[in-house]
Write a protein that holds these residues in place. Structure first.
Motif, mmCIF file in Angstrom:
data_model
loop_
_atom_site.group_PDB
_atom_site.id
_atom_site.type_symbol
_atom_site.label_atom_id
_atom_site.label_comp_id
_atom_site.label_asym_id
_atom_site.label_seq_id
_atom_site.Cartn_x
_atom_site.Cartn_y
_atom_site.Cartn_z
ATOM 1 N N THR A 1 1.173 12.508 -87.031
ATOM 2 C CA THR A 1 0.400 12.719 -85.803
ATOM 3 C C THR A 1 -0.728 11.713 -85.589
ATOM 4 N N GLY A 2 -1.022 10.903 -86.583
ATOM 5 C CA GLY A 2 -2.066 9.877 -86.437
ATOM 6 C C GLY A 2 -3.284 10.089 -87.312
ATOM 7 N N ASN A 3 -3.460 11.294 -87.889
ATOM 8 C CA ASN A 3 -4.659 11.550 -88.708
ATOM 9 C C ASN A 3 -4.660 10.744 -90.005
ATOM 10 N N SER A 4 -3.600 10.844 -90.775
ATOM 11 C CA SER A 4 -3.521 10.089 -92.038
ATOM 12 C C SER A 4 -3.503 8.594 -91.774
ATOM 13 N N ALA A 5 -2.821 8.200 -90.710
ATOM 14 C CA ALA A 5 -2.754 6.774 -90.365
ATOM 15 C C ALA A 5 -4.149 6.224 -90.086
ATOM 16 N N THR A 6 -4.975 7.025 -89.421
ATOM 17 C CA THR A 6 -6.335 6.587 -89.108
ATOM 18 C C THR A 6 -7.143 6.396 -90.391
ATOM 19 N N LYS A 7 -7.042 7.354 -91.313
ATOM 20 C CA LYS A 7 -7.756 7.229 -92.595
ATOM 21 C C LYS A 7 -7.289 5.989 -93.352
ATOM 22 N N CYS A 8 -5.983 5.794 -93.401
ATOM 23 C CA CYS A 8 -5.425 4.636 -94.116
ATOM 24 C C CYS A 8 -5.814 3.324 -93.436
ATOM 25 N N ALA A 9 -5.783 3.306 -92.115
ATOM 26 C CA ALA A 9 -6.129 2.090 -91.376
ATOM 27 C C ALA A 9 -7.589 1.716 -91.602
ATOM 28 N N ASN A 10 -8.464 2.719 -91.699
ATOM 29 C CA ASN A 10 -9.876 2.434 -91.983
ATOM 30 C C ASN A 10 -10.025 1.728 -93.327
ATOM 31 N N ILE A 11 -9.306 2.192 -94.330
ATOM 32 C CA ILE A 11 -9.376 1.569 -95.659
ATOM 33 C C ILE A 11 -8.804 0.153 -95.605
ATOM 34 N N LEU A 12 -7.657 -0.006 -94.963
ATOM 35 C CA LEU A 12 -7.044 -1.340 -94.859
ATOM 36 C C LEU A 12 -7.969 -2.299 -94.104
ATOM 37 N N SER A 13 -8.614 -1.784 -93.080
ATOM 38 C CA SER A 13 -9.546 -2.600 -92.303
ATOM 39 C C SER A 13 -10.706 -3.085 -93.180
ATOM 40 N N GLU A 14 -11.192 -2.203 -94.049
ATOM 41 C CA GLU A 14 -12.262 -2.592 -94.982
ATOM 42 C C GLU A 14 -11.807 -3.694 -95.937
ATOM 43 N N HIS A 15 -10.486 -3.765 -96.186
ATOM 44 C CA HIS A 15 -9.927 -4.812 -97.041
ATOM 45 C C HIS A 15 -9.461 -6.022 -96.222
ATOM 46 N N GLU A 16 -9.966 -6.095 -94.987
ATOM 47 C CA GLU A 16 -9.736 -7.248 -94.106
ATOM 48 C C GLU A 16 -8.297 -7.394 -93.629
ATOM 49 N N TYR A 17 -7.593 -6.270 -93.526
ATOM 50 C CA TYR A 17 -6.273 -6.297 -92.888
ATOM 51 C C TYR A 17 -6.479 -6.098 -91.391
ATOM 52 N N ASN A 18 -5.597 -6.711 -90.612
ATOM 53 C CA ASN A 18 -5.616 -6.578 -89.160
ATOM 54 C C ASN A 18 -4.731 -5.377 -88.805
ATOM 55 N N VAL A 19 -5.353 -4.231 -88.528
ATOM 56 C CA VAL A 19 -4.587 -3.004 -88.337
ATOM 57 C C VAL A 19 -4.820 -2.362 -86.974
ATOM 58 N N ALA A 20 -3.821 -1.611 -86.553
ATOM 59 C CA ALA A 20 -3.915 -0.766 -85.362
ATOM 60 C C ALA A 20 -3.201 0.538 -85.707
ATOM 61 N N VAL A 21 -3.624 1.622 -85.081
ATOM 62 C CA VAL A 21 -3.027 2.931 -85.336
ATOM 63 C C VAL A 21 -2.144 3.312 -84.155
ATOM 64 N N LEU A 22 -0.941 3.781 -84.455
ATOM 65 C CA LEU A 22 -0.066 4.286 -83.402
ATOM 66 C C LEU A 22 -0.598 5.649 -82.961
ATOM 67 N N GLU A 23 -1.078 5.716 -81.726
ATOM 68 C CA GLU A 23 -1.661 6.963 -81.213
ATOM 69 C C GLU A 23 -0.626 8.076 -81.220
ATOM 70 N N GLY A 24 -0.993 9.204 -81.832
ATOM 71 C CA GLY A 24 -0.096 10.353 -81.841
ATOM 72 C C GLY A 24 1.018 10.276 -82.866
ATOM 73 N N GLY A 25 1.104 9.134 -83.559
ATOM 74 C CA GLY A 25 2.077 8.969 -84.638
ATOM 75 C C GLY A 25 3.535 9.116 -84.214
ATOM 76 N N ILE A 26 4.359 9.476 -85.184
ATOM 77 C CA ILE A 26 5.803 9.599 -84.978
ATOM 78 C C ILE A 26 6.103 10.687 -83.939
ATOM 79 N N THR A 27 5.286 11.737 -83.928
ATOM 80 C CA THR A 27 5.482 12.828 -82.963
ATOM 81 C C THR A 27 5.409 12.286 -81.531
ATOM 82 N N ALA A 28 4.372 11.500 -81.245
ATOM 83 C CA ALA A 28 4.210 10.921 -79.903
ATOM 84 C C ALA A 28 5.318 9.903 -79.613
ATOM 85 N N TRP A 29 5.728 9.155 -80.627
ATOM 86 C CA TRP A 29 6.794 8.165 -80.454
ATOM 87 C C TRP A 29 8.087 8.855 -80.024
#
Length: 109
Positions: free
Chosen positions: A74-102
């Motif tokens: 749904t996007g919650n875990s992805a947001t947490k993970c993306a925040n960590i990856l962003s702190e490690h200088e990865y270029n990240v974006a979160v898919l809004e609503g996750g697989i459910t929305a897709w």
């Protein structure tokens, strides 16, 4: 810096523009195996969220020179993970609503 988000529609457009997309699915392997986003331009990777949340070495396998779209159910875990990856200088974006929305978006296609 706030996280970038991408809607299912924007992801679909990227795929149709033949743009290479690195998609990181942070759901459990069995959920990933049941369904994940696929396409000729999608480079799909499955890395369980615990690996990222615990700052595991597995994130070193991700490309730093490309945008990584992070998704989960749904996007919650992805947001947490993306925040960590962003702190490690990865270029990240979160898919809004996750697989459910897709899946919901695909029904409109």
């Amino acid at each position: 810096m706030p996280l970038k988000k991408i809607t299912p529609e924007e992801l679909y457009q990227k795929m149709n523009e033949q743009e290479k997309v690195v998609l990181l699915d942070v759901r459990a392997e069995d959920k990933y195996n049941d369904f994940h986003i696929e396409g000729p331009t999608i480079e799909s990777q499955n890395l369980y969220k615990a690996e990222i949340l615990n700052n595991g070495k597995a994130i070193d396998s991700l490309p730093k020179n490309k945008e990584i779209i992070v998704t989960c159910t749904t996007g919650n875990s992805a947001t947490k993970c993306a925040n960590i990856l962003s702190e490690h200088e990865y270029n990240v974006a979160v898919l809004e609503g996750g697989i459910t929305a897709w899946k919901e978006y695909l029904k409109t296609k």
